[in-house]
Design a protein around this motif. Structure first.
Motif, PDB file in Angstrom:
ATOM      1  N   LEU A  58      10.562   7.722   4.430  1.00 36.23           N
ATOM      2  CA  LEU A  58       9.268   8.324   4.780  1.00 36.23           C
ATOM      3  C   LEU A  58       9.134   9.786   4.359  1.00 36.23           C
ATOM      4  N   VAL A  59      10.245  10.392   3.977  1.00 32.51           N
ATOM      5  CA  VAL A  59      10.161  11.796   3.548  1.00 32.51           C
ATOM      6  C   VAL A  59      10.344  11.936   2.032  1.00 32.51           C
ATOM      7  N   LYS A  98       9.684  -1.385  12.615  1.00 27.85           N
ATOM      8  CA  LYS A  98       8.220  -1.483  12.634  1.00 27.85           C
ATOM      9  C   LYS A  98       7.659  -0.982  13.961  1.00 27.85           C
ATOM     10  N   SER A  99       8.407  -1.267  15.043  1.00 27.69           N
ATOM     11  CA  SER A  99       7.933  -0.827  16.359  1.00 27.69           C
ATOM     12  C   SER A  99       8.005   0.688  16.510  1.00 27.69           C
ATOM     13  N   LYS A 100       8.827   1.335  15.696  1.00 23.62           N
ATOM     14  CA  LYS A 100       8.971   2.794  15.785  1.00 23.62           C
ATOM     15  C   LYS A 100       8.149   3.536  14.741  1.00 23.62           C
ATOM     16  N   TYR A 101       8.077   2.969  13.520  1.00 24.79           N
ATOM     17  CA  TYR A 101       7.423   3.688  12.417  1.00 24.79           C
ATOM     18  C   TYR A 101       6.188   2.969  11.860  1.00 24.79           C
ATOM     19  N   GLY A 102       5.934   1.769  12.324  1.00 29.83           N
ATOM     20  CA  GLY A 102       4.776   1.024  11.822  1.00 29.83           C
ATOM     21  C   GLY A 102       5.110   0.228  10.564  1.00 29.83           C
ATOM     22  N   TYR A 104       4.203   0.679   7.618  1.00 26.46           N
ATOM     23  CA  TYR A 104       4.388   1.507   6.426  1.00 26.46           C
ATOM     24  C   TYR A 104       5.868   1.691   6.066  1.00 26.46           C
ATOM     25  N   LEU A 121      -6.400 -10.096  -3.464  1.00 30.95           N
ATOM     26  CA  LEU A 121      -7.024  -9.579  -4.692  1.00 30.95           C
ATOM     27  C   LEU A 121      -6.352 -10.038  -5.995  1.00 30.95           C
ATOM     28  N   PHE A 125      -8.436 -12.083  -8.780  1.00 30.54           N
ATOM     29  CA  PHE A 125      -8.616 -11.634 -10.162  1.00 30.54           C
ATOM     30  C   PHE A 125      -8.087 -12.684 -11.144  1.00 30.54           C
ATOM     31  N   PHE A 132     -13.352 -17.170 -16.359  1.00 31.58           N
ATOM     32  CA  PHE A 132     -14.026 -16.503 -17.468  1.00 31.58           C
ATOM     33  C   PHE A 132     -13.520 -17.051 -18.811  1.00 31.58           C
ATOM     34  N   LYS A 136     -15.495 -19.329 -21.627  1.00 29.38           N
ATOM     35  CA  LYS A 136     -15.543 -18.880 -23.025  1.00 29.38           C
ATOM     36  C   LYS A 136     -15.044 -19.989 -23.953  1.00 29.38           C
TER      37      LYS A 136
ATOM     38  N   PRO B  40       3.082   3.738  15.739  1.00 28.60           N
ATOM     39  CA  PRO B  40       2.825   2.591  16.626  1.00 28.60           C
ATOM     40  C   PRO B  40       3.134   2.915  18.091  1.00 28.60           C
ATOM     41  N   GLY B 137      10.486   7.518  16.835  1.00 33.42           N
ATOM     42  CA  GLY B 137       9.765   7.324  15.570  1.00 33.42           C
ATOM     43  C   GLY B 137       9.596   8.602  14.773  1.00 33.42           C
TER      44      GLY B 137
END
Lengths: 143, 177
Positions: A58-59, A98-102, A104, A121, A125, A132, A136, B40, B137
Motif C-alpha cells: 500500500l505504500v 481484507k477486514s483490515k485494509y479492504g 484494495y 467490460l 468488448f 462487429f 462485416k 473497512p 489497518g
C-alpha cells in the motif's frame, strides 16, 4: 616396555577411530537435519511468496509485497509467516487482510457491485468486437 | 461522408478514459488530491488488541474512554510528516484526549521527539513489532483515528493532519456536530 608401547599405540589408534566415527556421525546428522531445515524453509518461503504476490504494497507504486522492503511489506510478510505457522490457510489470511485494509489490498478484485464492470467490460468488448467482425464478414461474403 | 457512431465509439471511450486519467494524475502531481484508502474499520469497534503503555508494564485501558470521544494517532520520531502535524496535534490535545502509539520507535528517540515537538498525548502505547498497526489497518505513519463515545471508529486519515482536515473533520468531531 615394548609391550606397553604397543598397547598404548593400539589404544591411541582406537581412540582416533572412535573420535573419527563420532565426528563423522555428527557431520552426517548435521547435514541431514540441516537439509531438512532448509526444505522446511523453502516450503514456507514458497507458500509465503504465493500469498504475498497477491497482496498489494500500500505504500509502493503498483507493487506486491513480495519484492518490497518497505516497513509495511516486512510487517505483513512476518504476519503471514506467523499465521501460516498457526495453521491458517491463504483464504483465511486474505480474509483477515481484507477486514483490515479492504479489497484494495488484494490484487484480485472480488466480483461485487462496485467492481462488476471490471469483470464484465472485457467480455462485453470481446462480444461487441466479434459481433462487429461477424457482421462485416457476412456483408463481405454477400458482396 | 457519413461515419456511423458505432465506429467512433471505441475512440471516444478510450479518449475519455485518457482525459480522466490525465486530470487525476495532474491533481495527484500537484498534491491536490491524495486518495485515502477507505478503511473497512470505519463504523466498527476499535480492534481488541493489547497495547502496552510506554515505560509502564500495563496495557492501555480503553474502558476509561467510555462515553467519551478521543483520537488515536500512530506516530514515530523518525517520520517527517509526524513532525509537520505536531503543532496541530498539540492544539487539538487541549480539546480532546489523544492516545499516541509509537510505531517501531526507539525509546530515547521518542523522548527527544516529544521534548522537541511537544507531547499532545494523554497516554502513549508502544508498537515495536508493527503488529498493533496491522490490527488497526495502518500502513504508514502518521495515521489518525477519530473514535466516538461508543468506541467506534468514525474516521481515519493517513498522512499528516492539515489545517483543512482540522477545520473540516476534527473540529466538528470535537464539537459533536
Amino acid at each position: 616396555m615394548n609391550y606397553i608401547k604397543i598397547k598404548l599405540y593400539l589404544l591411541l589408534i582406537m581412540i582416533r577411530r572412535v573420535l573419527t566415527l563420532v565426528l563423522l556421525t555428527l557431520f552426517v546428522a548435521k547435514a541431514c537435519f540441516g537439509k531438512l531445515d532448509n526444505q522446511n524453509l523453502k516450503v514456507s518461503d514458497a507458500k509465503l511468496n504465493e500469498i504475498s504476490k497477491n497482496i498489494r504494497c500500500l505504500v509502493c507504486q503498483n507493487q506486491s509485497i513480495v519484492n518490497s522492503n518497505s516497513e509495511f511489506a516486512i510487517d505483513i510478510k512476518k504476519m503471514i509467516r506467523e499465521k501460516l505457522a498457526d495453521g491458517k490457510n491463504k483464504h483465511e489470511i486474505f480474509k483477515f487482510l481484507k477486514s483490515k485494509y479492504g479489497d484494495y489490498v488484494l490484487f484480485d478484485p472480488p466480483f461485487q457491485s462496485n467492481t462488476f464492470m471490471l469483470w464484465i467490460l472485457p467480455f462485453l468488448f470481446l462480444f461487441l468486437g466479434t459481433l462487429f467482425l461477424a457482421k462485416k464478414y457476412i456483408k463481405f461474403r454477400k458482396k | 461522408m457519413k461515419i456511423k457512431f458505432i465506429y467512433l465509439f471505441p475512440f471516444i471511450f478510450f479518449l475519455s478514459l485518457l482525459v480522466i486519467f490525465f486530470i487525476k494524475f495532474e491533481k495527484i502531481e500537484k498534491g491536490e488530491s491524495i486518495e485515502q484508502i477507505q478503511s473497512p474499520l470505519i463504523g466498527k469497534n476499535i480492534p481488541n488488541i493489547k497495547i502496552i503503555k510506554f515505560n509502564e508494564n500495563q496495557k492501555i485501558s480503553f474502558s476509561k474512554y467510555k462515553n467519551k470521544r478521543f483520537i488515536l494517532n500512530f506516530f514515530a520520531s523518525w517520520c517527517l510528516p509526524c513532525k509537520i502535524e505536531a503543532p496541530l496535534l498539540n492544539k487539538v490535545s487541549s480539546k480532546i484526549p489523544i492516545i499516541g502509539i509509537a510505531y517501531k520507535d526507539k525509546e530515547e528517540d521518542m523522548i527527544k521527539f516529544l521534548k522537541n515537538y511537544g507531547n499532545p498525548f494523554s497516554e502513549i502505547g508502544v508498537d515495536q513489532l508493527g503488529s498493533i498497526a496491522i490490527e488497526w489497518g495502518v500502513y504508514g505513519v502518521p495515521e489518525t483515528f477519530l473514535i466516538d463515545e461508543n468506541g467506534k471508529i468514525i474516521y481515519k486519515y493517513a498522512g499528516a493532519i492539515s489545517h483543512e482536515l482540522y477545520k473540516d473533520k476534527i473540529i466538528p468531531f470535537i464539537n459533536n456536530d
